[in-house]
Design a protein around this motif. Structure first.
Motif, mmCIF file in Angstrom:
data_model
loop_
_atom_site.group_PDB
_atom_site.id
_atom_site.type_symbol
_atom_site.label_atom_id
_atom_site.label_comp_id
_atom_site.label_asym_id
_atom_site.label_seq_id
_atom_site.Cartn_x
_atom_site.Cartn_y
_atom_site.Cartn_z
ATOM 1 N N ASP A 158 27.708 36.940 40.086
ATOM 2 C CA ASP A 158 28.247 35.901 40.959
ATOM 3 C C ASP A 158 28.363 34.557 40.236
ATOM 4 O O ASP A 158 29.391 33.898 40.299
ATOM 5 C CB ASP A 158 27.347 35.710 42.191
ATOM 6 C CG ASP A 158 27.318 36.928 43.081
ATOM 7 O OD1 ASP A 158 28.218 37.774 42.961
ATOM 8 O OD2 ASP A 158 26.390 37.045 43.886
ATOM 9 N N LEU A 205 33.334 39.035 39.029
ATOM 10 C CA LEU A 205 33.986 38.397 40.170
ATOM 11 C C LEU A 205 35.082 37.431 39.714
ATOM 12 O O LEU A 205 34.902 36.697 38.733
ATOM 13 C CB LEU A 205 32.918 37.628 40.963
ATOM 14 C CG LEU A 205 33.341 36.745 42.124
ATOM 15 C CD1 LEU A 205 33.856 37.586 43.284
ATOM 16 C CD2 LEU A 205 32.151 35.888 42.584
ATOM 17 N N ARG A 206 36.194 37.438 40.439
ATOM 18 C CA ARG A 206 37.205 36.396 40.259
ATOM 19 C C ARG A 206 37.432 35.744 41.623
ATOM 20 O O ARG A 206 38.331 36.129 42.373
ATOM 21 C CB ARG A 206 38.521 36.963 39.714
ATOM 22 C CG ARG A 206 39.515 35.844 39.361
ATOM 23 C CD ARG A 206 40.890 36.395 39.008
ATOM 24 N NE ARG A 206 41.770 35.340 38.531
ATOM 25 C CZ ARG A 206 42.451 34.510 39.332
ATOM 26 N NH1 ARG A 206 42.333 34.642 40.647
ATOM 27 N NH2 ARG A 206 43.227 33.579 38.817
ATOM 28 N N GLU A 207 36.610 34.767 41.937
ATOM 29 C CA GLU A 207 36.720 34.095 43.231
ATOM 30 C C GLU A 207 37.924 33.162 43.237
ATOM 31 O O GLU A 207 38.325 32.627 42.188
ATOM 32 C CB GLU A 207 35.436 33.319 43.530
ATOM 33 C CG GLU A 207 35.326 32.795 44.959
ATOM 34 C CD GLU A 207 35.580 33.895 45.992
ATOM 35 O OE1 GLU A 207 36.663 33.866 46.600
ATOM 36 O OE2 GLU A 207 34.700 34.758 46.181
ATOM 37 N N GLN A 208 38.510 32.954 44.412
ATOM 38 C CA GLN A 208 39.683 32.098 44.533
ATOM 39 C C GLN A 208 39.354 30.635 44.255
ATOM 40 O O GLN A 208 38.296 30.135 44.640
ATOM 41 C CB GLN A 208 40.266 32.196 45.946
ATOM 42 C CG GLN A 208 40.988 33.490 46.238
ATOM 43 C CD GLN A 208 41.554 33.498 47.640
ATOM 44 O OE1 GLN A 208 40.928 34.001 48.556
ATOM 45 N NE2 GLN A 208 42.738 32.943 47.812
ATOM 46 N N GLU A 255 31.618 28.507 47.017
ATOM 47 C CA GLU A 255 32.200 29.620 46.281
ATOM 48 C C GLU A 255 33.052 29.118 45.121
ATOM 49 O O GLU A 255 32.992 29.664 44.010
ATOM 50 C CB GLU A 255 33.054 30.480 47.224
ATOM 51 C CG GLU A 255 32.251 31.204 48.299
ATOM 52 C CD GLU A 255 31.236 32.160 47.706
ATOM 53 O OE1 GLU A 255 31.625 32.996 46.855
ATOM 54 O OE2 GLU A 255 30.053 32.061 48.070
ATOM 55 N N ARG A 276 32.848 29.484 40.427
ATOM 56 C CA ARG A 276 33.882 30.291 39.793
ATOM 57 C C ARG A 276 33.712 30.380 38.283
ATOM 58 O O ARG A 276 33.196 29.487 37.637
ATOM 59 C CB ARG A 276 35.269 29.717 40.081
ATOM 60 C CG ARG A 276 35.725 29.808 41.517
ATOM 61 C CD ARG A 276 37.111 29.219 41.685
ATOM 62 N NE ARG A 276 38.162 30.112 41.164
ATOM 63 C CZ ARG A 276 38.854 29.894 40.072
ATOM 64 N NH1 ARG A 276 38.627 28.819 39.327
ATOM 65 N NH2 ARG A 276 39.786 30.739 39.673
ATOM 66 N N SER A 316 36.497 39.623 45.317
ATOM 67 C CA SER A 316 36.271 38.265 45.813
ATOM 68 C C SER A 316 36.092 38.251 47.331
ATOM 69 O O SER A 316 36.356 39.238 48.019
ATOM 70 C CB SER A 316 37.415 37.339 45.406
ATOM 71 O OG SER A 316 38.623 37.733 46.041
ATOM 72 N N TYR A 317 35.677 37.112 47.850
ATOM 73 C CA TYR A 317 35.206 37.012 49.226
ATOM 74 C C TYR A 317 36.176 37.581 50.256
ATOM 75 O O TYR A 317 35.780 38.260 51.200
ATOM 76 C CB TYR A 317 34.883 35.554 49.559
ATOM 77 C CG TYR A 317 34.309 35.375 50.940
ATOM 78 C CD1 TYR A 317 32.983 35.703 51.209
ATOM 79 C CD2 TYR A 317 35.094 34.902 51.983
ATOM 80 C CE1 TYR A 317 32.450 35.568 52.487
ATOM 81 C CE2 TYR A 317 34.573 34.758 53.259
ATOM 82 C CZ TYR A 317 33.254 35.094 53.506
ATOM 83 O OH TYR A 317 32.742 34.959 54.762
ATOM 84 N N GLU A 336 42.942 41.335 41.024
ATOM 85 C CA GLU A 336 41.637 41.128 40.412
ATOM 86 C C GLU A 336 41.247 42.301 39.524
ATOM 87 O O GLU A 336 40.701 42.114 38.429
ATOM 88 C CB GLU A 336 40.592 40.902 41.505
ATOM 89 C CG GLU A 336 40.787 39.600 42.257
ATOM 90 C CD GLU A 336 39.863 39.461 43.464
ATOM 91 O OE1 GLU A 336 39.008 40.344 43.670
ATOM 92 O OE2 GLU A 336 40.002 38.471 44.207
ATOM 93 N N HIS A 367 32.081 41.186 47.231
ATOM 94 C CA HIS A 367 31.266 39.977 47.273
ATOM 95 C C HIS A 367 30.724 39.778 48.699
ATOM 96 O O HIS A 367 31.447 39.955 49.670
ATOM 97 C CB HIS A 367 32.139 38.792 46.868
ATOM 98 C CG HIS A 367 31.387 37.541 46.542
ATOM 99 N ND1 HIS A 367 30.109 37.521 46.018
ATOM 100 C CD2 HIS A 367 31.762 36.225 46.660
ATOM 101 C CE1 HIS A 367 29.728 36.280 45.816
ATOM 102 N NE2 HIS A 367 30.706 35.479 46.205
#
Length: 366
Positions: free
Chosen positions: A51, A104-107, A125, A129, A156-157, A169, A187
């Motif tokens: 994360d 993870l590839r969070e926005q 969040e 990143r 991602s979320y 992703e 996530h």
């Protein structure tokens, strides 16, 4: 899940992975026992959700909370207490085991609708990143892959219900890795009615999301599931480290819970899954978690368990219509768009988060 599938774990003929005559392997709705580990008492799958590999604003939070200005060193260039990958792989290598790391590839906050810009949750969040395509991350992925560790997707979320984003992703991670991604976990353990169908459609072979960050145990049964009666497998999460008593405050209590789970896994011939976030191996910030993880693995090996990453276990399994496990079988991306047969829902996902991101998200119940 059918009545037969739900009751299979209580069938005395299938009490251990190596028990002869059990009908679990013949049931297409249950994952069954991989022949290569048939002599093992049970299985322990090791996973890590990546994360927050960088400690940034958390250094300020910890410095204030703990009245310890030394925490501010985490803001210096080249200093990153939460980059624990070498320590984790060294620990696992010393025990002769491997694990899975889910990336993870969070926005970015600006990728979201303007209505989300005022929500503190999305800023938390956003500030955590990272980019798997940076040279540092690509080098890490190469080392993990070359060393026999699994690299998987941490959706991602919002990707649990967004197949376009999920596919993007997965594609970006595979490009950085230079290899296929077999499975992963959502996530915050997010899951909706069509999440498994989306995973299957983008070519993932397994999901490891069902579980809780507040409770531990075999709430989803003792064996992996086959929601579509095909090669797609679900590995429920048995224990996330933050659902245990804090080992820094009461190691004995935390270990007692782990020992209880191992005993149940051995008694039931279970496939047990454990999640330890990499940042919690930082002893100065999260004392006791590294020691607890080592002891969990050591004890499982002493008890005769098969220990490793989900992708390796998946490869050893007998899959309906494919003979034995084989990642190269026809992609599930051609498969149906049907919904999960037992839809889950998000419950309590967006609870207040501590700045150290030792997050409790609530049970992802059926």
């Amino acid at each position: 899940m059918s009545d037969r599938s739900a009751s299979a774990t209580a069938d005395g003929d299938g009490g251990r992975l190596g028990a002869p005559g059990g009908d679990r392997r013949a049931d297409p709705e249950i994952a069954g026992s991989p022949p290569a580990v048939a002599d093992a008492e049970f299985a322990l799958l090791l996973t890590h959700d990546v994360d927050r590999p960088y400690k940034t604003i958390q250094s300020v939070y910890h410095a204030i909370e703990r009245r310890d200005p030394r925490q501010l060193k985490g803001l210096l260039p080249g200093v990153n207490p939460w980059w624990q990958f070498d320590d984790i792989t060294d620990l696992e290598d010393s025990l002769g085991v491997r694990s899975a790391f889910y990336f993870l590839r969070e926005q970015h906050i600006l990728e979201r609708s303007p209505s989300d810009w005022l929500d503190p949750f999305y800023w938390v969040e956003h500030l955590g990143r990272y980019d798997v395509e940076t040279p540092e991350m690509v080098e890490l992925l190469d080392r993990l892959d070359a060393g026999g560790w699994e690299v998987g997707l941490h959706g991602s979320y919002d990707s649990y219900d967004d197949p376009v984003r999920l596919r993007m992703e997965k594609t970006r991670l595979e490009a950085a890795l230079g290899d296929d991604v077999v499975g992963g976990r959502q996530h915050h353990l997010n899951r909706g009615p069509r999440t498994w169908a989306h995973h299957r459609a983008v070519g993932l072979r397994y999901d490891a999301s069902p579980g809780s960050s507040e409770t531990v145990g075999f709430d989803h049964g003792h064996l992996p599931l086959r929601p579509f009666d095909d090669e797609f497998v679900v590995f429920p999460l048995t224990v996330m480290e933050c659902a245990l008593p804090d080992p820094g405050e009461d190691f004995a209590a935390a270990w007692a819970e782990c020992e209880r789970l191992l005993a149940e896994a051995a008694d039931e011939g279970a496939v047990m899954s454990a999640l330890w976030h990499p940042r919690l191996f930082t002893e100065a910030d999260f004392p006791g978690y590294r020691r607890l993880y080592r002891r969990l693995i050591e004890r499982a090996l002493e008890m005769g368990a098969w220990v490793g990453p989900p992708a390796d276990y998946y490869d050893l399994m007998d899959h309906p219509g494919t003979g034995d496990g084989d990642r190269s079988t026809e992609s599930a991306g051609e498969a149906s768009g049907s919904a999960d047969p037992e839809p889950g829902h998000r419950r309590g996902v967006r609870r207040p988060q501590a700045e150290d991101n030792k997050v409790r998200t609530g049970a992802n119940t059926e």
